[in-house]
Enzyme design. Structure first.
Site, PDB file in Angstrom:
ATOM      1  CG  ASP A  80      -2.230   1.018   1.063  1.00 31.03           C
ATOM      2  OD1 ASP A  80      -2.285   1.314   0.126  1.00 31.03           O
ATOM      3  OD2 ASP A  80      -2.973   1.221   2.165  1.00 31.03           O
ATOM      4  CE  LYS A  81      -0.576   6.823  -2.287  1.00 32.18           C
ATOM      5  NZ  LYS A  81      -1.346   8.303  -1.974  1.00 32.18           N
ATOM      6  CG  HIS A  82      -0.651   6.959   4.651  1.00 30.79           C
ATOM      7  ND1 HIS A  82      -1.965   7.172   4.881  1.00 30.79           N
ATOM      8  CD2 HIS A  82      -0.070   8.056   5.482  1.00 30.79           C
ATOM      9  CE1 HIS A  82      -2.357   7.992   5.573  1.00 30.79           C
ATOM     10  NE2 HIS A  82      -1.281   8.805   5.979  1.00 30.79           N
ATOM     11  CB  SER A  83      -0.359  10.985   0.639  1.00 30.86           C
ATOM     12  OG  SER A  83      -0.257  12.048   0.641  1.00 30.86           O
ATOM     13  CB  THR A 120      -8.124   8.910  -0.961  1.00 30.63           C
ATOM     14  OG1 THR A 120      -6.719   9.504  -1.031  1.00 30.63           O
ATOM     15  CG2 THR A 120      -8.498   7.838  -1.947  1.00 30.63           C
ATOM     16  NE  ARG A 168      -1.539  12.720  18.171  1.00 28.24           N
ATOM     17  CZ  ARG A 168      -1.298  12.224  16.860  1.00 28.24           C
ATOM     18  NH1 ARG A 168      -2.053  11.150  16.346  1.00 28.24           N
ATOM     19  NH2 ARG A 168      -0.811  13.108  16.000  1.00 28.24           N
ATOM     20  CB  SER A 183      -1.613   8.258  13.888  1.00 27.54           C
ATOM     21  OG  SER A 183      -2.832   8.314  13.642  1.00 27.54           O
ATOM     22  CE  LYS A 187      -5.044   5.900  10.097  1.00 28.47           C
ATOM     23  NZ  LYS A 187      -4.592   6.691  11.405  1.00 28.47           N
ATOM     24  CE  LYS A 188      -2.022   3.238   4.645  1.00 28.50           C
ATOM     25  NZ  LYS A 188      -3.042   3.351   3.852  1.00 28.50           N
TER      26      LYS A 188
END
Length: 436
Positions: A80-83, A120, A168, A183, A187-188
């Site tokens: 996967d990818k996360h921005s 997204t 937070r 954080s 999740k990932k």
């Protein structure tokens, strides 16, 4: 173990043991730690920081606070990818099907817009019928059969992080590198990934405006990921101007479909998307060198294989089967359009990207409050890049609005965001790859 004692130790700069972090996360999960105590813990970490071991333990404990997916029955790698968030950043819509077309499996769990940045999930919700919150069985079925699925966080995915982040967000402790790291990765990791690529944004449209701070975050995330046995690379990409020429929800879906079919591809967006896709193929082990991985990603685009995967994903998750062929009839459209004209001749020398994002929010395409309803049809298109030369009166953007008042307000914001001057050197959109 007393929560107050754990807070006191971190307040005084002590390194917390795995047992103490486990107790803290348990308190966050089952509400035995009050909101005030969670806020105090967050503030203590904000000022005292965390060691790599502490951040890794916090990440893994939050991962294990809910469901953890297992993809061991899939015949290929799960990646996967996360921005970290941007404006005109619709990369995920193209990247997931590109990687799926190359043999990877992408269970992409995405978020909604935050502040001036687009989300997204909000973009995918602009597609009529598309299910952004499928049950676990449908999610697994689509990933297995199509190769990718872009959905939202399920109720029991890293629930400790969900409560912790909410606290937070209202206590000015979001910008803590170890807490951001935990954080994102909790999740990932709960999504059952076998490798991850991070897109860490820097610049005036990013949460990390400084390149140095973005690099620190990238190295924190890659380091903690590896400590949690998740191979992870990070790319640092420039957010000193919008990534795509569109910013909004339905307008970014249109932009993505045009990108996938080859009808139109914004050059900077293509560079970043292909670089991230290639890095995913590399970290997943589908290719052994970066050059061939990037070439494979480009080929998936150019042959139409990625566009086909995108269409299959949309259909499998309840969207229309002919979105790619009939997107202009299917996607929601705003009631009016208004051109933003250049007030003078010259070269675009700078863009305040944050202001572009806020203009979309003011149009109704983002949220001022968490419970706001997003208008999927509004936004901006035709956004010109830094370095483009214009004559007075040339359009530098098109506003898509539902009323004249919001359109005029957005026009003023866009004009204020653009600076015109002499020649300017345009930086490459990908500035650094962190893989060690």
């Amino acid at each position: 173990m007393l929560i107050a004692e754990i807070i006191r130790q971190k307040r005084d700069g002590a390194e917390l043991s795995p047992q103490e972090i486990s107790a803290m996360v348990a308190g966050i999960s089952d509400n035995s730690a009050s909101e005030g105590q969670v806020a105090a813990f967050a503030m203590a970490v904000f000022f005292q920081g965390m060691t790599r071991a502490e951040a890794t333990n916090l990440t893994c404990e939050m991962r294990d606070s809910g469901d953890v997916f297992n993809w061991s029955d899939l015949p290929g790698p799960v990646v996967d990818k996360h921005s970290t968030g941007g404006v005109g950043d619709n990369v995920s819509l193209m990247l997931a099907p590109i990687v799926a077309a190359c043999g990877g499996y992408v269970p992409m769990i995405s978020g909604r817009g935050l502040g001036h940045t687009g989300g997204t999930l909000d973009k995918m919700e602009a597609i009529p019928g598309y299910t952004v919150t499928p049950d676990n069985d449908l999610f697994a079925k689509v990933v297995a059969e199509v190769g990718c699925a872009v959905i939202g966080q399920t109720a029991n995915l890293a629930p400790a992080d969900k409560r912790f982040y909410g606290i937070r967000d209202v206590t000015a402790t979001v910008e803590s590198i170890p807490l951001i790291t935990a954080s994102i990765l909790s999740k990932k990791l709960s999504a059952g990934l076998q490798s991850l690529v991070m897109d860490v944004k820097f610049g005036n449209g990013a949460f990390m405006s400084s390149f140095d701070e973005a690099e620190k975050l990238a190295r924190s995330i890659t380091g903690v990921a590896r400590a949690a046995n998740l191979p992870c690379h990070a790319l640092l990409t420039d957010m000193n101007q919008p990534l795509a020429s569109a910013a909004g929800n339905a307008v970014e879906v249109r932009n993505a479909v045009e990108f996938l079919t080859g009808a139109h591809r914004d050059p900077r967006l293509e560079l970043v998307t292909v670089a991230l896709s290639g890095e995913m193929l590399l970290t997943a082990g589908l290719y052994s060198d970066r050059k061939h991985a990037v070439a494979a990603a480009q080929a998936a685009l150019d042959t139409g294989a990625a566009a086909e995967k995108f269409g299959q994903m949309v259909t499998a998750l309840g969207g229309p089967s002919d979105l790619i062929e009939r997107m202009d009839q299917i996607l929601p459209s705003a009631k009016l359009t208004l051109a933003v004209e250049a007030p003078e001749a010259g070269q675009i020398s700078a863009i305040s990207t944050r202001e572009i994002g806020l203009a979309v929010v003011e149009l109704g395409g983002g949220r001022r409050r968490a419970d706001d309803i997003v208008n999927p049809s509004v936004g901006l298109t035709g956004l010109l890049d830094v370095g483009v030369s214009v004559s007075k009166g040339d359009p530098i953007a098109m506003i898509h609005a539902d009323d004249q008042t919001s359109a005029e307000t957005a026009k003023a914001q866009v004009l204020a965001a653009y600076t015109f001057g002499g020649a300017v050197e345009v930086e490459a959109p990908v500035r650094l790859i962190v893989d060690s």
